[in-house]
Design a protein around this motif. Sequence first.
Motif, mmCIF file in Angstrom:
data_model
loop_
_atom_site.group_PDB
_atom_site.id
_atom_site.type_symbol
_atom_site.label_atom_id
_atom_site.label_comp_id
_atom_site.label_asym_id
_atom_site.label_seq_id
_atom_site.Cartn_x
_atom_site.Cartn_y
_atom_site.Cartn_z
ATOM 1 N N GLU A 58 42.765 66.314 -45.473
ATOM 2 C CA GLU A 58 41.965 65.685 -44.420
ATOM 3 C C GLU A 58 40.481 65.908 -44.708
ATOM 4 O OE1 GLU A 58 43.572 67.519 -40.925
ATOM 5 O OE2 GLU A 58 45.334 66.205 -40.935
ATOM 6 N N GLU A 167 50.735 60.996 -52.720
ATOM 7 C CA GLU A 167 50.713 61.058 -51.244
ATOM 8 C C GLU A 167 49.310 61.469 -50.760
ATOM 9 O OE1 GLU A 167 51.212 64.794 -50.793
ATOM 10 O OE2 GLU A 167 50.658 64.603 -48.692
ATOM 11 N N LYS A 171 46.754 59.185 -48.421
ATOM 12 C CA LYS A 171 46.198 59.697 -47.162
ATOM 13 C C LYS A 171 44.665 59.610 -47.184
ATOM 14 C CE LYS A 171 46.589 63.236 -43.784
ATOM 15 N NZ LYS A 171 47.257 64.427 -43.350
ATOM 16 N N SER A 174 43.477 56.096 -46.658
ATOM 17 C CA SER A 174 43.535 55.579 -45.284
ATOM 18 C C SER A 174 42.423 56.209 -44.442
ATOM 19 C CB SER A 174 44.937 55.736 -44.687
ATOM 20 O OG SER A 174 45.070 56.980 -44.084
#
Length: 213
Positions: A58, A167, A171, A174
């Motif tokens: 993140e 993956e 992430k 996006s």
Amino acid sequence: MNFIILGPQGSGKGTQAILLAEKYNLEHVDVGSALREISENDTLLGKRLNEIINVKKELVSNEIIGEVLEHKLADIPENKGIIIDGAPRRFEQIKIVEDALLKFGRKIDKVISINISPEESIKRISKRFDCSECGARLIMGEDIETAKDPCPKCKGKIEQRKDDTPEGVRKRLSIFQEETVPVIEEYRRNGILLEVEGEGEEREIFNKIVKNL
Ligand code: AMP
């Protein structure tokens, strides 16, 4: 001159930032690499950043971005230009970056945005390796044949970034769409955005940027 360079993972923004820094004698302020460096420390902050960057994949908090940026800016001679690579990536960071620059008497002259498609981004990142010793960027199929090859430059061990799993890339892409695209749109509205197509030869893209700056 003070520049910002933004773009999705694998867009080549880091490479273009290095080339621009060489050409215009700018300090390259690589926010992501500064954060990844801290994430390797065995400290509370290091562990927190490792969890966010490498496990959750993140964005880190806006406060940390402000602090890291100010820390980096403090070491740069005031008459030297800069290129900030990778911030702001959230709308709220626009002001944080602006304020940090202002503290050191700087303002943004131009924001460069490099565009590539998500498919190209995933393709490029899956081939992206780094030498753990000399730091060389190595592309599978061009510089190395397999992930087990030694670095062709120094024979060091090669590795892939911990957050560069398929993956992880999906992430981060996006997040780029949701959080960073609105930042780019804001700079477009402000009239300081230079948009460049990132699919093509490194030098060709560089020449396009230089011609339009
Ligand atoms: P990068 O090397 O630019 O891909 O950045 C590596 C990681 O550092 C990102 O995936 C984020 O977790 C974090 N990061 C870098 N720049 C920022 C930013 N401006 N705001 C929040 N997190 C960031």
